[in-house]
Design a protein around this motif. Structure first.
Motif, PDB file in Angstrom:
ATOM      1  N   PHE A  15       0.828  -1.201   0.000  1.00  0.00           N
ATOM      2  CA  PHE A  15       0.000   0.000   0.000  1.00  0.00           C
ATOM      3  C   PHE A  15       0.864   1.253   0.000  1.00  0.00           C
ATOM      4  CE2 PHE A  15      -2.078   3.216   2.747  1.00  0.00           C
ATOM      5  CZ  PHE A  15      -3.156   3.530   1.928  1.00  0.00           C
ATOM      6  N   TRP A  16       2.007   1.155   0.708  1.00  0.00           N
ATOM      7  CA  TRP A  16       2.898   2.299   0.894  1.00  0.00           C
ATOM      8  C   TRP A  16       3.656   2.620  -0.406  1.00  0.00           C
ATOM      9  CZ3 TRP A  16       8.505   1.675   2.460  1.00  0.00           C
ATOM     10  CH2 TRP A  16       9.104   2.914   2.673  1.00  0.00           C
ATOM     11  N   VAL A  17       4.193   1.571  -1.024  1.00  0.00           N
ATOM     12  CA  VAL A  17       4.952   1.767  -2.254  1.00  0.00           C
ATOM     13  C   VAL A  17       3.944   1.798  -3.402  1.00  0.00           C
ATOM     14  CG1 VAL A  17       6.722   0.820  -3.775  1.00  0.00           C
ATOM     15  CG2 VAL A  17       6.984   0.637  -1.295  1.00  0.00           C
ATOM     16  N   LYS A  18       3.593   2.999  -3.822  1.00  0.00           N
ATOM     17  CA  LYS A  18       2.522   3.171  -4.804  1.00  0.00           C
ATOM     18  C   LYS A  18       2.890   2.508  -6.134  1.00  0.00           C
ATOM     19  CE  LYS A  18       0.038   5.316  -1.911  1.00  0.00           C
ATOM     20  NZ  LYS A  18      -0.983   4.495  -1.229  1.00  0.00           N
TER      21      LYS A  18
END
Lengths: 209, 296
Positions: free
Chosen positions: A175-178
């Motif tokens: 989720f964090w690393v788009k």
């Protein structure tokens, strides 16, 4: 691997299907397991039809998860070998969570975190399968002595909790690393994404630069 | 078995107080092994009252029949031939649920309300809430609960909770022809046992004693043992029963540790996202290598 415009194939259709089968089975196994672990989660049993159905289903889901993961492991084990660069990457974990990719050794197809998750999952699933069989009623548990079942049930629970925690990290990282989730749902990532997060892999699939 | 009652002091997998406005006296069954003749009338009475029937088994060359507790046989007589300081002795013990004050089965049970403990001390299974996981078997220090092959529910002695609730004694007590099984308040049963111990000691059983093991908080089924220094002589009755270390950890510390672990991981992820922010590739400035490189 092929490049097309500015997109790169990150995961093939069979890999995606395999990954998401593992993911779905894992979520079901985790929900059923948590329900039996703490009264707080007992209502999860209703997702399976009834508490008794949840108890019946859990070990079958778990066993299926093990074998579906083995197939995934066969696909990815080669890309998950840990290197010296990976060990350096892990030492710089603060650069990882601080978004300083430029300071990190180049990640290949999988970064060191993904590789560690992979090996942990393989180890944990083996342990969960063995301990799960030992406590599996009514089929296998009667063949084992009660003291062994007691140790197995604790080992099963502790391993499962670490597993769930590791998967929470995995889900958050995606989720964090788009762009990562798109990579696993559509199969495509952008070239910029590949260069930033998996430069070693990018050079490999783009044939040089 | 189910009975609407208002005197529940513990309920499995329940974190709020169970219905317990009604308080009753602590009761106990006392089994005086020195008076037992091994007639099995209690086994018969148990099946009669509870209307359970075990399958016809095989002759194993011993009197034990059936050879073990089952979902239909909630009490069985255990016969042991042992050498003691008094020579060869034939020890007979009525086996069954001990109704622990600190019940390992109830502690282990993950199904809300499948196991309850009444204020009179009886530990009862409510099979309609049972999910068949067998955790109670794992938790019990006395190896008592049995999982039915027919319905995958666990069964054990109820101490005739239904009879006791209406002022009757358990069926086994009612039927015992020698008065080896007696029933009453726990206090009175302990007194009764002490009188029996005086008699046994006079008869030369120097180590006679009451089996009411402290490791499980005492039990509501107690034995008068002629050889209380070695309970295991009586077909492996545990010398010092207690809830096993692993079971205590699993149902004790592991629960808050596990939940906090997951909560903290989720919270750390939240904090990280809110402070560090998403990690994005710079798509806008990625045009250059395409022109220079000439990839397809």
């Amino acid at each position: 691997m092929s490049t097309q415009d500015n997109r790169i194939v990150r995961a093939t259709a069979p890999e995606r299907v395999n990954h998401w089968l593992v993911a779905i089975l894992f979520v079901l196994a985790a929900l059923g397991g948590l329900a039996l672990f703490h009264p707080f989660f007992f209502w999860f049993t209703n997702l399976f039809g009834s508490p008794t159905w949840a108890r019946i289903a859990h070990p079958f889901i778990g066993a299926l998860l093990f074998f579906v993961f083995l197939r995934l492991a066969a696909r990815w084990a080669g890309d998950c070998r840990l290197t010296d660069d990976d060990r350096q990457w892990l030492r710089q974990i603060y650069d990882v969570i601080g978004k300083h990719e430029e300071k990190l050794p180049e990640a290949g197809r999988f970064n060191a975190g993904q590789k560690c998750l992979f090996w942990f999952q393989l180890f944990a699933l083996c342990l969960l399968l063995v301990t799960g069989v030992v406590i599996w009623r009514p089929w296998f548990a009667p063949s084992f002595s009660i003291p062994i079942i007691r140790v197995a049930v604790v080992a099963h629970g502790v391993t499962a909790f670490l597993f769930v925690a590791a998967i929470l990290v995995h889900i958050y990282a995606a989720f964090w690393v788009k762009g990562s989730i798109k990579g696993m749902t559509t199969g495509w990532v952008t070239r910029a994404w590949a260069k930033k997060f998996h430069p070693g892999w990018y050079r490999q699939v783009s044939g040089g630069k | 078995m189910a009975l609407q009652s208002l005197d529940i002091i513990r309920r499995s997998a329940t974190t709020t107080p169970p219905p317990g406005v009604r308080q009753t006296e602590k009761l106990a069954k006392l089994i005086d092994i020195s008076k037992c003749i091994g007639c099995k009338a209690c086994q018969v009475a148990c099946m009669e009252w509870n209307d359970t029937r075990d399958a016809i088994g095989h002759n194993h060359g011993v009197l034990d029949d059936p050879m073990d507790l089952t979902e239909n046989s909630w009490t069985v007589m255990r016969y042991s031939e042992v050498e003691t300081d008094r020579g060869l002795e034939w020890l007979i013990r009525k086996d069954g649920c001990m109704h622990c004050a600190d019940p390992g089965c109830l502690k282990a049970c993950p199904a809300p309300g499948a196991i309850v403990q009444y204020s009179n001390g009886i530990v009862d299974f409510h099979e309609e809430n049972c999910i068949g996981c067998g955790y109670c078997i794992t938790g019990c220090p006395f190896n008592i609960p049995r999982l039915s092959k027919k319905d995958s529910k666990v069964y054990k002695c109820t101490l005739c909770a239904d009879r006791v609730a209406v002022g009757l004694e358990p069926a086994c007590v009612k039927t015992c022809p020698t008065g080896a099984i007696v029933f009453g308040t726990k206090e009175k049963m302990i007194q009764h046992a002490e009188e029996r111990l005086v008699d046994l000691k006079e008869r030369g059983y120097a180590h006679a004693g009451l089996y009411n093991p402290k490791g499980v908080g005492g039990t509501h089924v107690m034995y008068v043992l002629p050889h209380a220094d070695a309970p295991s002589l009586y077909h492996g009755l545990p010398d010092e029963p207690k809830i096993d270390f692993w079971v205590a950890f699993w149902k004790g510390a592991a629960k808050p540790i596990g939940n906090w672990l997951l909560g903290l991981v989720a919270f750390a992820a939240f904090l990280h996202y809110i402070t560090v922010g998403p990690n994005e590739a710079d798509e806008a400035n990625d045009k250059e290598p395409e022109h220079a490189g000439g990839k397809p």
